[in-house]
Motif scaffolding. Structure first.
Motif, mmCIF file in Angstrom:
data_model
loop_
_atom_site.group_PDB
_atom_site.id
_atom_site.type_symbol
_atom_site.label_atom_id
_atom_site.label_comp_id
_atom_site.label_asym_id
_atom_site.label_seq_id
_atom_site.Cartn_x
_atom_site.Cartn_y
_atom_site.Cartn_z
ATOM 1 N N LYS A 1 -2.082 -14.938 11.082
ATOM 2 C CA LYS A 1 -0.823 -14.962 11.830
ATOM 3 C C LYS A 1 -0.599 -16.309 12.499
ATOM 4 O O LYS A 1 0.521 -16.813 12.561
ATOM 5 C CB LYS A 1 -0.798 -13.812 12.848
ATOM 6 C CG LYS A 1 -0.741 -12.468 12.113
ATOM 7 C CD LYS A 1 -0.609 -11.258 12.993
ATOM 8 C CE LYS A 1 -0.686 -10.026 12.087
ATOM 9 N NZ LYS A 1 -0.020 -8.847 12.596
ATOM 10 N N HIS B 1 -4.720 9.257 -1.230
ATOM 11 C CA HIS B 1 -3.471 8.556 -1.541
ATOM 12 C C HIS B 1 -2.780 9.075 -2.805
ATOM 13 O O HIS B 1 -1.629 8.734 -3.057
ATOM 14 C CB HIS B 1 -3.709 7.051 -1.638
ATOM 15 C CG HIS B 1 -3.879 6.396 -0.312
ATOM 16 N ND1 HIS B 1 -5.109 6.013 0.180
ATOM 17 C CD2 HIS B 1 -2.983 6.109 0.653
ATOM 18 C CE1 HIS B 1 -4.942 5.500 1.384
ATOM 19 N NE2 HIS B 1 -3.672 5.550 1.699
ATOM 20 N N CYS C 1 -0.161 1.795 14.603
ATOM 21 C CA CYS C 1 -0.651 1.019 13.460
ATOM 22 C C CYS C 1 0.457 0.773 12.436
ATOM 23 O O CYS C 1 0.789 -0.359 12.121
ATOM 24 C CB CYS C 1 -1.825 1.756 12.820
ATOM 25 S SG CYS C 1 -2.608 0.836 11.493
ATOM 26 N N HIS C 2 1.041 1.857 11.922
ATOM 27 C CA HIS C 2 2.068 1.780 10.878
ATOM 28 C C HIS C 2 3.366 2.419 11.347
ATOM 29 O O HIS C 2 3.335 3.358 12.135
ATOM 30 C CB HIS C 2 1.598 2.527 9.630
ATOM 31 C CG HIS C 2 0.399 1.905 8.979
ATOM 32 N ND1 HIS C 2 -0.703 2.630 8.614
ATOM 33 C CD2 HIS C 2 0.134 0.618 8.639
ATOM 34 C CE1 HIS C 2 -1.604 1.817 8.064
ATOM 35 N NE2 HIS C 2 -1.117 0.600 8.073
ATOM 36 N N ASN D 1 0.814 -1.216 0.000
ATOM 37 C CA ASN D 1 0.000 0.000 0.000
ATOM 38 C C ASN D 1 0.845 1.263 0.000
ATOM 39 O O ASN D 1 1.747 1.399 -0.808
ATOM 40 C CB ASN D 1 -0.997 -0.065 1.165
ATOM 41 C CG ASN D 1 -1.962 -1.228 0.973
ATOM 42 O OD1 ASN D 1 -2.378 -1.487 -0.148
ATOM 43 N ND2 ASN D 1 -2.291 -1.936 2.033
ATOM 44 N N SER E 1 -5.435 -10.347 4.419
ATOM 45 C CA SER E 1 -4.800 -9.030 4.307
ATOM 46 C C SER E 1 -3.773 -9.027 3.168
ATOM 47 O O SER E 1 -3.296 -10.078 2.733
ATOM 48 C CB SER E 1 -4.101 -8.689 5.618
ATOM 49 O OG SER E 1 -2.941 -9.487 5.793
ATOM 50 N N SER E 2 -3.428 -7.835 2.734
ATOM 51 C CA SER E 2 -2.374 -7.687 1.724
ATOM 52 C C SER E 2 -1.107 -8.411 2.173
ATOM 53 O O SER E 2 -0.396 -9.004 1.360
ATOM 54 C CB SER E 2 -2.051 -6.209 1.504
ATOM 55 O OG SER E 2 -3.159 -5.521 0.989
ATOM 56 N N GLY E 3 -0.821 -8.353 3.472
ATOM 57 C CA GLY E 3 0.394 -8.971 3.998
ATOM 58 C C GLY E 3 0.461 -10.462 3.705
ATOM 59 O O GLY E 3 1.498 -10.968 3.264
ATOM 60 N N THR F 1 -2.890 -4.683 14.086
ATOM 61 C CA THR F 1 -2.057 -5.865 14.279
ATOM 62 C C THR F 1 -2.899 -7.129 14.440
ATOM 63 O O THR F 1 -2.497 -8.210 14.029
ATOM 64 C CB THR F 1 -1.156 -5.670 15.523
ATOM 65 O OG1 THR F 1 -0.406 -4.457 15.328
ATOM 66 C CG2 THR F 1 -0.185 -6.817 15.705
ATOM 67 N N ASN G 1 -3.941 -2.507 -2.318
ATOM 68 C CA ASN G 1 -5.357 -2.836 -2.391
ATOM 69 C C ASN G 1 -6.079 -1.752 -3.203
ATOM 70 O O ASN G 1 -5.549 -0.662 -3.426
ATOM 71 C CB ASN G 1 -5.947 -3.046 -0.988
ATOM 72 C CG ASN G 1 -5.978 -1.778 -0.163
ATOM 73 O OD1 ASN G 1 -6.286 -0.701 -0.670
ATOM 74 N ND2 ASN G 1 -5.666 -1.901 1.115
ATOM 75 N N GLN H 1 -8.503 0.087 -2.487
ATOM 76 C CA GLN H 1 -8.856 1.294 -1.742
ATOM 77 C C GLN H 1 -7.773 2.365 -1.930
ATOM 78 O O GLN H 1 -8.075 3.542 -2.113
ATOM 79 C CB GLN H 1 -8.993 0.927 -0.259
ATOM 80 C CG GLN H 1 -9.449 2.058 0.629
ATOM 81 C CD GLN H 1 -9.417 1.668 2.108
ATOM 82 O OE1 GLN H 1 -8.531 0.942 2.557
ATOM 83 N NE2 GLN H 1 -10.397 2.138 2.855
HETATM 84 O O1 NCC Z 1 -2.402 -1.372 6.954
HETATM 85 P P1 NCC Z 1 -1.939 -2.027 5.723
HETATM 86 O O2 NCC Z 1 -3.041 -3.129 5.293
HETATM 87 O O3 NCC Z 1 -1.561 -1.191 4.564
HETATM 88 O O4 NCC Z 1 -0.693 -2.932 6.106
HETATM 89 C C1 NCC Z 1 -0.061 -3.830 5.173
HETATM 90 C C2 NCC Z 1 0.043 -5.216 5.790
HETATM 91 O O5 NCC Z 1 0.925 -5.197 6.917
HETATM 92 C C3 NCC Z 1 0.442 -6.056 7.950
HETATM 93 N N1 NCC Z 1 0.299 -5.260 9.196
HETATM 94 C C4 NCC Z 1 0.089 -3.925 9.160
HETATM 95 C C5 NCC Z 1 0.000 -3.201 10.326
HETATM 96 C C6 NCC Z 1 0.153 -3.855 11.553
HETATM 97 N N2 NCC Z 1 0.132 -3.182 12.710
HETATM 98 N N3 NCC Z 1 0.342 -5.192 11.564
HETATM 99 C C7 NCC Z 1 0.425 -5.896 10.418
HETATM 100 O O6 NCC Z 1 0.624 -7.130 10.462
HETATM 101 C C8 NCC Z 1 -0.864 -6.664 7.435
HETATM 102 O O7 NCC Z 1 -0.600 -7.940 6.899
HETATM 103 C C9 NCC Z 1 -1.277 -5.734 6.329
HETATM 104 O O8 NCC Z 1 -1.989 -6.387 5.298
HETATM 105 C C10 NCC Z 1 -4.334 -4.190 3.667
HETATM 106 O O9 NCC Z 1 -4.183 -5.369 4.070
HETATM 107 O O10 NCC Z 1 -4.421 -3.879 2.465
HETATM 108 C C11 NCC Z 1 -4.360 -3.063 4.740
HETATM 109 O O11 NCC Z 1 -4.649 -1.793 4.128
HETATM 110 C C12 NCC Z 1 -5.143 -0.735 4.955
HETATM 111 C C13 NCC Z 1 -5.359 0.533 4.089
HETATM 112 O O12 NCC Z 1 -6.325 0.284 3.067
HETATM 113 C C14 NCC Z 1 -4.028 0.933 3.405
HETATM 114 O O13 NCC Z 1 -2.990 1.053 4.343
HETATM 115 C C15 NCC Z 1 -4.159 2.263 2.715
HETATM 116 O O14 NCC Z 1 -4.367 3.298 3.602
HETATM 117 C C16 NCC Z 1 -6.388 -1.149 5.695
HETATM 118 N N4 NCC Z 1 -6.880 -0.051 6.545
HETATM 119 C C17 NCC Z 1 -8.078 0.493 6.431
HETATM 120 O O15 NCC Z 1 -8.893 0.125 5.604
HETATM 121 C C18 NCC Z 1 -8.390 1.613 7.369
HETATM 122 C C19 NCC Z 1 -6.031 -2.339 6.570
HETATM 123 O O16 NCC Z 1 -7.185 -2.800 7.247
HETATM 124 C C20 NCC Z 1 -5.414 -3.467 5.782
#
Ligand code: NCC
Length: 276
Positions: free
Chosen positions: A246, A111, A223-224, A81, A192-194, A235, A102, A104
């Motif tokens: 996980k 973004h 979160c990030h 992302n 999840s994307s991960g 998480t 993703n 979104q």
């Molecule tokens: O947060 P996100 O994921 O972009 O994180 C990428 C992958 O990293 C792992 N992760 C992340 C944060 C954390 N504290 N622990 C983790 O293990 C996860 O495996 C996660 O998939 C997604 O999966 O696409 C996601 O995307 C966000 C968001 O769309 C993007 O960051 C863009 O802003 C989603 N958040 C929301 O919809 C609010 C998130 O749920 C999942």
């Protein structure tokens, strides 16, 4: 039901999850003029195989990890992302071979997907959480976000950058592996994307190291690593079955618990390196 061992789980995923990207010959896309914007071959044909790969989660626990050099030493690195490297090199490295996004991210105004330089490094792969089905026509008519409209726009602006779209079948085949290996009923939302990126890299690499998907001793509600926002659901999961994902990855880990504790690091074998 009996709990599968790590090697059994790895075999299930290898056998039952098909890693595929959309190609111009697939219906209904073959009937659209823009189908020619899709890469003609599968991503697994076009890139790799790589010896070692790093999967960099976006978790807050990467902050102050100092893992940047270790991550960059891999032959290929996947990020997710909007996760940046600029300004965070010490902790997350600077190499980006693949960025999995993703739909979104592609669609939301904030973004700036079409214009931000964040997305210009490496190979892009996108996915959209469609309905529980692997039927492309059904998905095309019911995507969560306008992934195809944004894909076409991005391709026109950046025609030289490789850009794939994951076949939605992969999401649900992987979801099924999670559900079949859990006692609880899990939410019918895609992984999840991960996890999607981890499995993608297992099909491209001999060894995959996943960083801070299983949290280390730095575990935090942040979160990030690149934002000040805190929420434990990042998480543990809310929409995505993240906790179950996980659990599965923990069972497949070939590395030590100490590596998880200190580096948030999991070691997974590439699909080409084991027979079932
Ligand atoms: O947060 P996100 O994921 O972009 O994180 C990428 C992958 O990293 C792992 N992760 C992340 C944060 C954390 N504290 N622990 C983790 O293990 C996860 O495996 C996660 O998939 C997604 O999966 O696409 C996601 O995307 C966000 C968001 O769309 C993007 O960051 C863009 O802003 C989603 N958040 C929301 O919809 C609010 C998130 O749920 C999942």
């Amino acid at each position: 039901r009996s709990k599968l061992s790590g090697p059994e789980l790895l075999c299930q995923i290898k056998k039952m999850v098909q890693i595929a990207t959309l190609t111009p010959d697939m219906e209904p896309f073959s009937g659209f003029p823009w189908a020619s914007q899709l890469p003609p071959r599968q991503i697994t044909t076009d890139i790799g195989p790589f010896k070692t790969c790093a999967v960099v989660s976006s978790a807050g626990s990467l902050k102050n990890s100092g893992l940047g050099k270790e991550i960059d030493a891999h032959d290929a690195v996947i990020r997710f992302n909007a996760a940046p490297t600029t300004g965070f090199e010490k902790d997350v490295g600077s190499k980006t071979t693949v960025r999995l996004i993703n739909s979104q991210v592609m669609a939301s105004e904030d973004h700036h997907f079409l214009s931000s330089s964040l997305y210009s490094a490496g190979i892009l792969v996108s996915w959209d959480p469609g309905p529980y089905s692997s039927d492309l026509r059904e998905w095309f008519n019911k995507t969560d976000y306008p992934i195809f409209k944004q894909y076409q726009r991005y391709r026109r602006l950046h025609p030289q950058q490789p850009f794939y779209i994951l076949h939605p079948r992969m999401e649900w085949q992987l979801w099924q592996r999670i559900q079949d290996n859990m006692v609880e009923t899990i939410q019918k939302n895609p992984p999840s994307s991960g996890l999607l990126g981890t499995v993608l890299m297992m099909s491209l690499c001999d060894v995959v190291h996943v960083y801070e998907f299983l949290p280390s001793r730095r575990k935090t509600e942040l979160c990030h690593y690149y934002q000040r926002f805190s929420d434990a659901a990042c998480t543990l999961g809310a929409y995505h079955p993240l906790l179950y994902e996980k659990n599965l990855v923990k069972r497949m880990n070939k590395g030590s618990d100490h590596d998880i504790y200190t580096h948030g690091k999991v070691t997974l074998p590439g699909f080409m390196t084991f027979n079932c």
